[in-house]
Design an enzyme around this catalytic site. Structure first.
Site, PDB file in Angstrom:
ATOM      1  N   ASP A  10     -11.323  -4.284  19.945  1.00  0.00           N
ATOM      2  CA  ASP A  10     -11.296  -3.010  20.653  1.00  0.00           C
ATOM      3  C   ASP A  10     -11.926  -3.134  22.039  1.00  0.00           C
ATOM      4  O   ASP A  10     -12.750  -2.323  22.443  1.00  0.00           O
ATOM      5  CB  ASP A  10     -11.991  -1.913  19.830  1.00  0.00           C
ATOM      6  N   ARG A  41     -24.645   3.629  28.592  1.00  0.00           N
ATOM      7  CA  ARG A  41     -23.536   4.541  28.299  1.00  0.00           C
ATOM      8  C   ARG A  41     -23.471   4.713  26.785  1.00  0.00           C
ATOM      9  O   ARG A  41     -23.217   3.759  26.056  1.00  0.00           O
ATOM     10  CB  ARG A  41     -22.238   3.932  28.823  1.00  0.00           C
ATOM     11  N   ASP A  82     -21.834   5.290  23.796  1.00  0.00           N
ATOM     12  CA  ASP A  82     -20.432   5.267  23.396  1.00  0.00           C
ATOM     13  C   ASP A  82     -20.178   6.184  22.200  1.00  0.00           C
ATOM     14  O   ASP A  82     -20.946   6.186  21.245  1.00  0.00           O
ATOM     15  CB  ASP A  82     -20.058   3.823  23.026  1.00  0.00           C
ATOM     16  N   GLU A 104     -20.862   9.649  26.710  1.00  0.00           N
ATOM     17  CA  GLU A 104     -19.409   9.494  26.632  1.00  0.00           C
ATOM     18  C   GLU A 104     -18.922  10.399  25.510  1.00  0.00           C
ATOM     19  O   GLU A 104     -18.749   9.988  24.358  1.00  0.00           O
ATOM     20  CB  GLU A 104     -18.992   8.046  26.357  1.00  0.00           C
ATOM     21  N   ASP A 107     -10.082   3.831  29.030  1.00  0.00           N
ATOM     22  CA  ASP A 107      -9.460   4.611  27.964  1.00  0.00           C
ATOM     23  C   ASP A 107      -8.277   5.433  28.481  1.00  0.00           C
ATOM     24  O   ASP A 107      -7.987   5.464  29.679  1.00  0.00           O
ATOM     25  CB  ASP A 107     -10.497   5.529  27.312  1.00  0.00           C
ATOM     26  N   ARG A 162      -3.684   1.037  25.679  1.00  0.00           N
ATOM     27  CA  ARG A 162      -4.685   1.121  26.757  1.00  0.00           C
ATOM     28  C   ARG A 162      -4.764  -0.176  27.550  1.00  0.00           C
ATOM     29  O   ARG A 162      -5.235  -0.185  28.687  1.00  0.00           O
ATOM     30  CB  ARG A 162      -6.059   1.476  26.177  1.00  0.00           C
TER      31      ARG A 162
END
Ligand code: GLC
Ligand code: GLC
Length: 660
Positions: free
Chosen positions: A158, A299, A301, A343, A408, A532
């Site tokens: 991912d 960040r 997630d 996020e 994304d 993506r």
């Protein structure tokens, strides 16, 4: 005096104090083991901050874990983790901590301009990324977000979001020492470093997950693991599906264990169980380790998903906020220069709930992102204006991170009621936007592709680069100069808005070269199933050389985008009106236009954007009411503009007006 054991009647401030006092002797022994005397300044500073924040931290942790028989044990572990993190923190970082304690608004400056990239795709590895610092400086980047770079599972990971070890860098990219060296170089260059804290889930090959797979009951409790589908199907009744094209539902049957595991995203990303205080502490340890490599901003997630409760959507629960606040206080105590970025790509009402100096100081602005694309498609700014009129303002000490594209997809996360208020049917409008950005709608300029198309509901999100979505790919295919011109104007219009609307602008690197979609991802089996990847292309360093050459048509196009963006960044950084957040929308009747005033410490700039492919006019009166006098200078064209008559705004033009 009557005492009660009912937690509701406890005086938690008192309990906080008592707990700390009870632990004092053991903590003292811990300090001594680390060889830090009571009078050592490092210890004195820590204890001052602990005094300041302990009571609140205690209360948050009590809220989450106070009913556990072993609460005090976990508290002691938390405190030891904090002490150890601060003591082992590099003095250079401690120096930054002290500066930021005195200047907590450092990140609201007009000088902050962000860029995000994948290390492997941009520079191959961390060592070579150090050599790219002059490139960032040339463009004007002062905030660098590196996509996840820790050790990952083999095969599909991912894009780095399936982490198997938070304490080692993916060997293809380098080592922890390389990361620290890069962080030090960036600090030296005045660029702050942003990394992900992927804390909702680990990879299925993380050592905790492996232990669970081996039947270790302690580690089974680190995740949500169920013997059969019964409980999962009860949860499922109220859950959304985030990756419906990967797998139906939110659970995965693990063949080895013969059990069901909670997997909100891909089946190999196992959601962590934060109702277990051991998980809180284990991840706190990982978080502070990452921070101590030299990270300025973490960040957070997938923050919306970190707490689960039967019968709810398991998104944005109050405990998710409590948890992040607890982590924030831990950071205030152990790594005080560190900021959190949220996020949360969710409904706009929920997005703002994460934004607070005591929770996440900064946050992605997915609503602005989606509505800028919406305005580009409709050539109208009503929904954008309606939404910003009551959604842009944030508490002081916080900031939006404004972006157009990231790694994304784009989801149309505007509020249905905002749409209804101006006569737009939200469901139909989303269908239209999907059709428009996948190029299905007649006359569309966009070349996007669907992401997570849900055949059941017809839902989808959009993948594609800024340039391809803004029409450049189509224009090049058709070899049409007029279309190329319009596409470039669209890109610069949107970029100029994120640079000026208030908050931290964040480029997704590649935007500076008008990078097009890269369809080759389908050749890699680990990527083919995730569209993506179409907007995650490799950096082409030959473009940089082209900047100084005399050029082919394509080169000149890239050169123009790069130079224009570079110039806008330079202008932003020189304009104090662009600091902080204050933004007043200008009421004016032309719905193709979007206009606002930025003010900061006596500086003012008016921003006007034309979202239509035709020239538009604005009455000089509207401008004069802002009291700048009769003449303005447009910083972007260097032209002086009088307001005695209407002013004309070219197709897709952006203006930054200052007093002439
Ligand atoms: C975040 C990331 C996304 C990833 C997901 C699961 O939303 O931005 O790329 O797929 O979390 O980690
Ligand atoms: C959803 C999630 C977000 C994630 C994205 C990945 O929108 O809310 O966290 O980044 O999916 O596509």
């Amino acid at each position: 005096m009557i005492t009660s054991t009912d937690p509701l009647s406890l005086d938690l401030a008192l309990e906080a104090e008592l707990s700390l006092r009870r632990l004092a002797r053991r903590l003292d022994a811990f300090w001594m083991r680390l060889r830090v005397e009571e009078t050592n300044i490092v210890r004195v500073e820590f204890e001052e901050r602990l005094q300041e924040y302990w009571s609140t931290l205690f209360q948050l942790l009590f809220e989450l874990y106070g009913s556990r028989y072993d609460f005090i044990y976990h508290l002691e572990c938390t405190l030891e983790i904090l002490i150890e993190a601060w003591v082992s923190r590099d003095p250079a970082l401690q120096k930054v901590d002290r500066q930021r304690i005195n200047h907590p608004d450092w990140f609201e400056s007009e000088r902050i301009v962000g860029g995000a990239l994948y290390v492997d795709l941009f520079s191959e590895n961390l060592g070579k990324l150090r050599q790219c610092i002059p490139y960032f400086q040339e463009l004007g980047i002062t905030y660098l977000h590196l996509m996840p770079l820790f050790a990952v599972r083999p095969g599909n990971n991912d894009g780095g979001y399936a982490i198997s070890n938070y304490r080692s860098v993916d060997p293809r990219l380098g080592t922890i020492d390389d990361l620290k060296a890069l962080a030090a170089d960036l600090r030296e260059a005045g660029i702050c470093l942003v990394l992900d804290f992927v804390f909702n889930h680990t990879s299925d090959d993380h050592q905790w997950a492996r232990a669970a797979q081996g039947g270790d009951r302690e580690f089974e409790q680190y995740y949500y693991i169920f013997p059969n589908a019964e409980i999962p199907s009860q949860y499922e009744r109220t859950l959304r599906e985030i990756f419906p094209a990967v797998r139906r539902g939110n659970f995965t049957r693990h063949d080895g264990m013969g059990k069901y595991v909670w997997t909100t995203f891909n089946s190999f990303q196992w959601d962590l169980n934060y109702s277990n205080p051991s998980v809180f502490n284990a991840m706190l340890n990982e978080m502070l380790f990452i921070a101590n490599t030299g990270v300025d901003i973490l960040r957070l997630d997938a923050v919306a998903f970190i707490w689960k409760q039967m019968g709810t959507s398991c998104e944005n629960l109050p405990q998710a906020h409590t948890l992040v606040r607890a982590y924030n206080l831990c950071a205030r105590i152990a790594t005080p220069g560190l900021l959190f970025k949220s996020e949360a790509i969710v409904h706009p009402d929920e997005v703002v709930r994460y934004i607070d100096p005591m929770e996440c100081q900064i946050s992605y602005n997915p609503t602005l992102m989606a509505l800028l694309w919406e305005s580009l498609a409709t050539r109208k700014t009503d929904l954008l204006v309606r939404s910003l009129s009551h959604r842009h303002r944030l508490p002081s000490g916080t900031a939006w991170v404004n972006y157009l594209r990231c790694h994304d997809d784009i989801g149309w996360t505007f509020d249905d009621a905002d749409a209804t208020a101006i006569g737009i049917n939200a469901y139909d409008h989303r269908q239209f936007l999907n059709a428009f950005y996948t190029g299905q709608f007649p006359g569309s300029f966009a070349h996007g592709i669907p992401f997570q198309h849900d055949v059941k509901t017809g839902d989808m999100r959009i993948s594609g680069t800024l340039a391809s979505l803004a029409g450049l790919e189509q224009a090049i295919e058709r070899n049409d100069e007029r279309l190329k011109e319009l596409a470039i104007r669209r890109m610069l219009l949107l970029q100029g808005l994120t640079l000026s609307i208030g908050g931290i602008p964040l480029l997704y690197m590649g935007e500076e070269w008008a990078t097009l979609n890269d369809y080759d991802f389908v050749k890699d089996p680990a990527k083919a199933g995730d569209t993506r990847w179409v907007h995650r292309p490799k950096m082409r360093w030959e473009y940089v050389q082209e900047l100084d050459e005399s050029m082919s048509q394509d080169t000149s196009l890239r050169k123009r985008v790069f130079r224009s963006l570079q110039r806008m960044i330079r202008l932003r950084k020189a304009n104090p009106a662009f600091a902080a957040q204050e933004m007043e929308l200008m009421q004016q009747p032309n719905s193709h236009l979007f206009a606002f005033v930025r003010r900061h410490l006596g500086n003012q700039t008016i921003v006007i954007a034309n979202f239509s492919e035709d020239a538009q006019t604005m009455s000089g009166n509207v401008l004069r009411t802002f009291g700048f006098g009769r003449f303005f200078r447009d910083q972007l064209t260097d032209r002086t503009i009088g307001t005695s008559e209407s002013i004309s705004i070219d197709p897709l033009q952006l203006m930054w007006l200052v007093r002439a």
